[in-house]
Scaffold this motif. Structure first.
Motif, PDB file in Angstrom:
ATOM      1  N   ILE A 106       0.866  -1.173   0.000  1.00 55.08           N
ATOM      2  CA  ILE A 106       0.000   0.000   0.000  1.00 55.08           C
ATOM      3  C   ILE A 106       0.905   1.226   0.000  1.00 55.08           C
ATOM      4  O   ILE A 106       1.724   1.389   0.914  1.00 55.08           O
ATOM      5  N   ALA A 107       0.787   2.089  -0.999  1.00 53.17           N
ATOM      6  CA  ALA A 107       1.638   3.273  -1.113  1.00 53.17           C
ATOM      7  C   ALA A 107       0.829   4.523  -0.809  1.00 53.17           C
ATOM      8  O   ALA A 107      -0.322   4.651  -1.240  1.00 53.17           O
ATOM      9  N   GLN A 108       1.448   5.460  -0.078  1.00 52.24           N
ATOM     10  CA  GLN A 108       0.759   6.679   0.346  1.00 52.24           C
ATOM     11  C   GLN A 108       1.656   7.891   0.130  1.00 52.24           C
ATOM     12  O   GLN A 108       2.845   7.866   0.451  1.00 52.24           O
ATOM     13  N   ASP A 109       1.064   8.983  -0.390  1.00 54.89           N
ATOM     14  CA  ASP A 109       1.795  10.239  -0.519  1.00 54.89           C
ATOM     15  C   ASP A 109       0.931  11.429  -0.111  1.00 54.89           C
ATOM     16  O   ASP A 109       1.228  12.566  -0.458  1.00 54.89           O
ATOM     17  N   SER A 110      -0.163  11.184   0.615  1.00 53.21           N
ATOM     18  CA  SER A 110      -1.017  12.261   1.107  1.00 53.21           C
ATOM     19  C   SER A 110      -1.408  11.959   2.544  1.00 53.21           C
ATOM     20  O   SER A 110      -1.404  10.797   2.982  1.00 53.21           O
ATOM     21  N   ASN A 111      -1.775  13.006   3.295  1.00 52.17           N
ATOM     22  CA  ASN A 111      -2.018  12.860   4.727  1.00 52.17           C
ATOM     23  C   ASN A 111      -3.463  12.402   4.977  1.00 52.17           C
ATOM     24  O   ASN A 111      -4.326  13.181   5.363  1.00 52.17           O
ATOM     25  N   ILE A 112      -3.724  11.129   4.750  1.00 57.46           N
ATOM     26  CA  ILE A 112      -5.040  10.555   5.008  1.00 57.46           C
ATOM     27  C   ILE A 112      -4.882   9.328   5.896  1.00 57.46           C
ATOM     28  O   ILE A 112      -3.787   8.795   6.064  1.00 57.46           O
ATOM     29  N   GLN A 131       5.398   4.931   2.724  1.00 55.45           N
ATOM     30  CA  GLN A 131       5.099   6.350   2.587  1.00 55.45           C
ATOM     31  C   GLN A 131       6.244   7.062   1.886  1.00 55.45           C
ATOM     32  O   GLN A 131       7.422   6.735   2.099  1.00 55.45           O
ATOM     33  N   ASP A 132       5.890   8.044   1.088  1.00 56.41           N
ATOM     34  CA  ASP A 132       6.868   8.828   0.354  1.00 56.41           C
ATOM     35  C   ASP A 132       7.432   9.917   1.262  1.00 56.41           C
ATOM     36  O   ASP A 132       6.677  10.633   1.930  1.00 56.41           O
TER      37      ASP A 132
END
Length: 523
Positions: A106-112, A131-132
């Motif tokens: 699971i990749a994330q680059d926004s604050n959610i 996370q990026d």
């Protein structure tokens, strides 16, 4: 049910109910058009797959690939999110999505919040989170502050104890905040236990935070490292900020087989409730820690002074474990700022701390330590040697069988104004010394009566953070303690011959070569 597309794929309706008949209990977001290539948001398709399952729940299967999530995913009762596992070839900071190895990620680059869980009986298993963050440069490093947690539990309230929720076989790679049990302060909900099994991670800020949970926490087989890099600024930043387990009042927390390497604190008992009277029926069962390997932490366990509620005693049980400060500056094994704790240690090693292995703050009181089958080792190469247990007045330690102390270079293992009991009974406290140009404070005492008339210009027997109170006996004589390089005072101290017993409290510093004034009392 199906809408055929020109691409040859088949798409279900956004909330198509597939399971009323009980024939389908496993669905794939691909059926709703999700593409696991690390670039396209797949949150909506995963939500559609979840909503297609009825109230009995089921499995949402995430095949191998990188699932980019920019839309919060909401889990309902009985849902399992399952991947195929994860793989990592190397542990590096400068990771991009394309560097992730085989498995489900699971990749994330926004604050959610990636997964928000308001219902119970959920499971997330067999996948990794990434996370990026900025690529480290040459100076101080600041990661992206993802203030929302990757997995957030906020259980709905009810009168019956719900099913437990499980996290199993997960990797949290380069994660700022990983898991939180969010605040639940009202109602009569018995709460659900959250179970963690076989978890690995590299964490910047918080790995696991529990703000309130009556159901308890069970954790087994967890390995946590700092955000890994060859850049020293990145490593220093992580060790200066990361807390692995941040717990408010809970209905018991059990940890077994935990490895933590490099962080600010392994366990932090943080601030509790402002209105504890509401929860008098939910006193915590205590913190149980077994088979720990804790290295290069500033604090192995930090118990905050602001905890309130939860009954008159709080229990911490530690067994079959090792704590190592590894010469981290001002490091402690167990640091207690709160009151009225029962802390038991059995078969525990405490090694290489720069301050004290076990320490109570000046204001902490009512704490009781039970130490059995323990080994305290102070390496003589440290700049300042440390005591095994340093307790302030109002705290008690019972030293049982097979407790060994090695090193120390003249620093006694048990220091402070607290009460120590060994097999020989209580350890003696204050002594009397006649004033002279140089006086020596014996090991193991915290209060010294000073008699005579000489001027004191040097005090020996100090070590960093040792606190001693000089009590000048009112015998009609005048004694002066001289402000100089060895005794750093706010001006010379002169006993008042016409008053009562005067006092001067000093703290050791400079590797034990000098003393600083903490307070004085001219009575």
């Amino acid at each position: 049910i199906f809408d055929e597309q020109s691409s040859g794929s088949f798409l279900f309706g956004a909330n198509q109910d597939l399971t009323n008949s009980g024939r389908i209990r496993e669905v794939c977001p691909d059926w709703w058009g999700a593409v696991a290539d690390g670039t396209v948001d797949t949150g909506s398709e995963i939500n559609a797959a979840i909503n297609s399952l009825n109230d009995n729940g089921g499995i949402v299967f995430l095949r191998a690939g990188v699932w980019h999530i920019h839309t919060q995913v909401n889990l309902k009762n009985g849902i399992t999110i399952q991947g195929v596992g994860y793989d990592r070839n190397t542990w590096v900071t400068e990771t991009s999505v394309s560097d992730l190895s085989a498995g489900t990620w699971i990749a994330q680059d926004s604050n959610i919040k990636i997964f928000s869980i308001e219902y119970n009986g959920t499971t997330i298993k067999d996948l990794g989170f990434w996370q990026d963050h900025p690529t480290p440069g040459g100076g101080a490093y600041e990661p992206t502050a993802y203030t929302n947690y990757v997995i957030t539990y906020n259980f709905a309230e009810g009168s019956d104890r719900p099913d437990d929720s499980t996290l199993e076989n997960l990797m949290f790679l380069n994660i700022y905040n990983a898991i939180i049990i969010d605040d639940l302060e009202t109602g009569t909900n018995e709460g659900a236990a959250v179970i963690l099994l076989n978890i690995k991670g590299q964490i910047f800020n918080r790995f696991f935070r529990s703000e309130w949970n009556w159901g308890g926490i069970n954790v087994r087989d967890v390995q946590i490292w700092p955000f890994w890099s060859t850049n020293a600024n990145v490593v220093a930043d992580t060790k200066g900020r990361a807390v692995i387990f941040d717990l408010e009042i809970s209905d018991g927390a059990h940890f077994d087989t935990i490895q933590i390497y490099g962080a600010w604190a392994g366990w932090l008992f943080s601030k509790g409730r402002d209105n504890p009277g509401v929860y008098t029926d939910h006193a915590p069962d205590g913190l149980v820690l077994n088979n720990l390997q804790i290295e290069q932490l500033r604090f192995g366990i930090y118990i905050d002074a602001d905890i309130v509620g939860g009954g008159p005693w709080r229990k911490v049980l530690i067994s079959n474990s090792s704590f190592s400060g590894s010469e981290v500056t001002n490091s402690y094994g167990i640091y207690v700022a709160g009151d009225n704790y029962h802390i038991s240690l059995d078969n525990v090693w405490m090694l290489l701390f720069d301050a004290s292995a076990i320490y109570t703050e000046t204001t902490a009181t009512g704490n009781t330590f039970f130490v059995d089958n323990a080994y305290f080792y102070a390496w003589n190469g440290l700049a300042a040697l440390w005591p095994a247990i340093e307790m302030k007045a109002g705290n008690t330690a019972y030293i049982g069988n097979n407790v060994l102390y090695t090193g120390g270079g003249g620093v006694p293992p048990l220091v402070g104004a607290g009460t120590f009991y060994t097999s020989a009974g209580a350890v003696a406290a204050d002594v009397s010394i006649e004033a002279a140009g140089t006086i020596t404070i014996p090991p193991g005492v915290t209060g010294v009566e000073i008699t005579g008339t000489a001027t004191i210009t040097a005090i020996e027997g100090g070590w960093r953070h040792r606190i001693v109170t000089l009590i000048f006996v009112d015998d009609g004589n005048v004694v002066t303690v001289q402000d100089n390089a060895n005794i750093r005072l706010a001006g010379n101290f002169v006993e008042n011959e016409t008053g009562h017993d005067d006092t001067l409290t000093l703290i050791g510093g400079g590797g034990g070569a000098s003393w600083w004034e903490m307070s004085r009392s001219i009575n």
